[in-house]
Design a protein around this motif. Structure first.
Motif: not given
Lengths: 256, 293, 346
Positions: A50, A52, A72, A79, A81, A83, C237-238, C240-245
């Motif tokens: 992912a 991370e 990002g 993609r 993720v 957790p 982290s979420v 980040g995964h959602l695409g935010f810097s």
């Protein structure tokens, strides 16, 4: 196009080696279950995939591009993720949380999608409830809905990375979730990599099983090759019989 | 001593006397006073009927409490002062904020900022200055002359004494603990005016008093300035009570505004403090301390 | 089941109510004060400005007007900064003080008050009338920067470390402030006590010219962070995964709140509680979504401070209560009642 291609990954945190020489390839439409005892490195592998955790050795390619080359926001459209655990710190409603995954949709479109996803996951009546007041299993499905929403309006190859996404669910709910995941894989071409604890769930729904132990991949193959009494004993220390079911997949029966 | 007592009585009666004398030509400009000593002087000059407001440091005489309070002189509110429709704001260089004062001047309020007084001479100058400001030169001159008599008397006594007794001045304000009046304070200036040395001159400003430091200061006399009557309780300070100076009656507990503001009550303060100083300071304190061993 | 459903008024209604309250607070603030200048006088003043007494003219245009604007901006910026930082730290107890803003501002301000005549005389000569506000602004931004440096490792910021660094820096700044307080003389002591209680009483158009742009900048840019901060509620982290810097969000949040609050504190002194209470309260009414929460907090913070300031100058007229004092006096008990009601409800 190969969705995910990880080559000889190595990850060291402090002085402990978390992952060693891990290679994994996932094709479109594949549902891959990551198996292994606690501490085998399943979650770490998922986090590394992912983006991370920064890996020391090896390489990861997503949709044919090196992972570090992705922006990002771009990657987030292909993609998603989930957790192991997500705490919602403020009184957001279910709808607001799932809507975080909406991008490029109008509000009515987004609402329609949210209602559909919640319905499919069996929590349709929870849309306007405050997430922190929901039970663990309900919250888990809200998060799953958010993750699915993120890729819903994307076309082309998509990758879901799920870390124990049904750990708080009862068997029926687990069935609902994995049926949906398999449907998405078969009909929409989603690729799914899911950390799974329940060997029989993995056997029933996954196309491929990947068995990990001590930071390495021990075996990678079909349910029949992985769920084998000798390997289960070696990796888990589990004494079990394996039964070939007429449905075409094996079932693990632990011995009393 | 009897002469001083008489003088004191005269001084205490003075405000009333000055007041009755001055009512004649009072042309009513409205005054706001933002300083305790300035307020006392205005009362002493008999122009209290022209006062329309005071600050929170103005607590004497009693009548002042009937006037509207505009807050603390370091945080004067523009609208608050203006709402009293004053013609004249009399205050000291301590007044703040600058902006309020400027704005008041801009809308036609006369603002006078007097220098801070920290000696008998400056007290007299301030009285004369205020007399001029409010057209009470004669009353001011009379008051100054009365005070001058006392000041001269005190000066003579200081000269006759020859040596400077060591005096400890404590400030009791706010109900918890007391502070040493160190150097660069009104307390220090007051002690200078009665020819005493400050027992804690090594401390700068007002600093919280520690019990140990009180014992080691071992002064010849003790003055406690209270911001309100009853604020200081000797029972809380056993180390002070066991000092020879305290036991022998070389002590005074009284109003901090009278003692430290260098207003018209300065003469009263000096006479009282002079009265508690030991006759032969050095000899007695040595004796007492030897006695204590 | 229905009782658990979030009961929320529609956002448009909330904004209408808040806007209405803002107008009421503004009218009240412009027509009340120690100086007798009521509604009819104000109307006359606006119709015929030339005919008015110079005193009335000054009270309205140079005292009450800038005071209203500064009060509203300050309340808004404190509340919005509180909202941003609570979102960033995922903690309803966060406020601008937590990243060192107020501690740094206080230390710098007290330094100028106590050392302005000696060690810092160069500074006071150089900056003149702006010595204190400028120092407070620089102090607040500098301490935030220090907290930031401590918490950053190889380009990324550990939010928990930032919080702890803020607490530690506040403790150090508090101790240094205390040390200066110890060496302060009587008059300096009173000055710094009054500064620490906050005041809008000396607001002027010049103050607004200097501090206003920073506050406006923070207020106008804050809504950009609405969606990323929603995502932050699920963790870094979420988001980040959602695409935010993630790094950008953290940087923007800290910079905006430090600049805005720093500018506000510089000209008004310390005003507590707005940044803590307003976002918390508003979240119960409009929900946690930052798209509505940020502007609503801004409006409510502005209204609250203007209303409190109007009261502060009326209750002990002709004197004035310090606004920071007033805020804590009103906000503290109110917050306690709120907490108690929430516990009973839960």
């Amino acid at each position: 196009m190969t969705v995910l291609k990880a080559k000889q990954l190595g990850l060291t945190i402090g002085r402990s080696r978390i992952l060693q020489d891990v290679s994994l390839t996932v094709e479109p439409g594949e549902l891959v279950a990551l198996l292994g005892p606690n501490g085998a490195g399943k979650s770490s592998l998922l986090k590394t995939l992912a983006g991370e955790l920064a890996f020391g050795q090896g390489s990861i390619e997503l949709f044919g591009r090196e992972i570090r080359q992705w922006k990002g926001a771009e990657l987030a459209r292909q993609r998603a993720v989930m957790p192991q655990r997500v705490d919602v710190s403020f009184p957001f409603t279910t709808r607001e949380i799932v809507a975080l995954g909406c991008s490029g949709l109008t509000t009515p479109q987004c609402n329609e999608m949210i209602d559909y996803l919640l319905q499919r996951l069996g929590i349709g009546e929870l849309a306007e409830r405050l997430v922190p007041t929901l039970s663990g299993g309900e919250q888990q499905r809200v998060q799953l809905a958010r993750v699915l929403a993120q890729l819903w309006s994307t076309s082309g190859p998509r990758l879901l990375l799920l870390d124990e996404c049904t750990s708080a669910l009862d068997p029926a709910q687990q069935q609902t979730v994995f049926s949906l995941l398999r449907e998405l894989a078969k009909e929409q071409g989603y690729s799914v990599v899911a950390v799974v604890h329940d060997l029989n769930v993995a056997s029933c729904y996954a196309d491929r099983l990947v068995m990990m132990a001590a930071g390495r991949i021990v075996e990678d193959g079909s349910a029949t090759t992985i769920l084998e009494p000798g390997l289960l004993d070696k990796v888990f220390g589990l004494k079990a019989r394996v039964l070939a079911l007429p449905e075409g997949y094996p079932m693990v029966i632990p011995q009393a | 001593m009897r002469l001083t007592g008489l003088l004191l009585a005269a001084l205490l009666a003075l405000p009333a006397y000055a007041g009755s004398a001055s009512n004649a030509g009072a042309k009513g400009s409205r005054i706001v006073s933002a300083d305790g000593a300035v307020t006392e002087i205005l009362f002493a000059l008999g122009v209290e009927d022209r006062l329309v407001g005071v600050d929170t440091t103005s607590k004497y005489p009693e009548d002042v409490n009937q006037l509207p309070k505009v807050g603390y002189l370091r945080a004067l509110p523009f609208e608050g002062v203006l709402s009293l429709e004053p013609d004249h704001l009399i205050t000291t260089e301590e007044a703040e904020p600058e902006q309020t004062l400027q704005r008041l001047e801009q809308v036609g309020v006369k603002v006078t900022r007097l220098p801070v007084a920290q000696s008998p001479e400056q007290t007299l100058q301030r009285i004369m200055a205020i007399g001029e400001l409010v057209d009470r030169e004669e009353a001011a001159a009379r008051l100054a002359a009365e005070l001058q008599v006392v000041f001269t008397d005190i000066d003579k006594k200081v000269a006759a004494r020859g040596s400077a007794p060591k005096v400890l001045l404590l400030l009791a304000a706010g109900g918890h603990g007391v502070s040493f009046g160190g150097s660069h304070t009104g307390a220090d200036a007051l002690l200078k005016a009665i020819g005493a040395t400050n027992a804690v001159s090594n401390i700068r400003g007002y600093k919280p008093a520690s019990r140990e430091a009180i014992i080691s200061a071992n002064p010849d006399a003790i003055v406690v300035a209270e911001s309100a009557p009853g604020q200081f309780r000797i029972a809380d300070w056993p180390e002070l009570a066991q000092l020879p100076a305290w036991k022998n009656g070389h002590r005074y507990v009284g109003d901090s505004m009278m003692l430290l503001s260098f207003g018209p009550r300065l003469a009263e303060a000096l006479v009282i403090l002079d009265g508690i100083l030991p006759e032969a300071p050095t000899a007695e304190s040595t004796l007492a301390s030897r006695h204590g061993d | 089941m229905a009782t658990d459903t979030a009961k929320r008024a529609p956002a448009s209604l909330i904004f209408m109510v808040l806007a209405g309250l803002a107008v009421l607070a503004a009218l009240f603030s412009l027509t009340n004060g120690a100086y007798p200048l009521g509604t009819s006088d104000v109307v006359n003043l606006l119709l015929e400005p030339e005919a008015a007494k110079p005193a009335a003219h000054m009270v309205f245009f140079d005292v009450r007007m800038p005071r209203l604007v500064l009060g509203f901006l300050t309340g808004a910026v404190l509340a919005v900064s509180g909202t941003l930082l609570q979102g960033l730290f995922r903690n309803p107890l966060a406020d601008p003080g937590l990243i060192g803003v107020s501690g740094g501002a206080a230390l710098a301000a007290v330094s100028v008050i106590v050392l302005g005549g000696s060690w810092l005389s160069d500074w006071t000569i150089l900056t003149g009338r702006w010595a204190l506000p400028l120092a407070a602004f620089v102090g607040s931004v500098l301490t935030t920067l220090v907290a930031w440096r401590v918490a950053s490792r190889s380009g990324s910021i550990a939010v928990a470390t930032l919080l702890l660094a803020g607490i530690a820096i506040n403790a150090v700044a508090g101790a240094l402030t205390g040390l200066l307080t110890f060496y302060a003389d009587d008059s300096e002591l009173r000055s710094l006590t009054f500064w620490s209680m906050g005041s809008l009483g000396h607001a002027s158009w010049e103050d607004l010219q200097v501090a206003g742009p920073w506050m406006l900048l923070a207020l106008l840019l804050a809504p950009v962070l609405a969606k990323p901060l929603d995502a932050f509620a699920l963790g870094e982290s979420v988001a980040g995964h959602l695409g935010f810097s993630v790094q950008w969000v953290k940087r923007a949040t800290v910079v905006l709140s430090a600049l805005g609050t720093g500018a506000a504190v510089a000209v008004t002194g310390l005003i507590g509680f707005v940044g803590l209470v307003v976002p918390h309260l508003l979240r119960q009414i409009v929900g946690a979504g930052h798209r509505v929460l940020i502007p609503a907090s801004g409006l409510a913070g502005g209204v609250l401070l203007v209303a409190a300031d109007s009261l502060a100058r009326v209750v002990v007229a002709p004197a004035e209560l310090p606004i920071g004092l007033m805020m804590s006096l009103l906000g503290g008990p109110f917050f306690l009642v709120l907490l108690m009601r929430m516990r009973i409800g839960a």
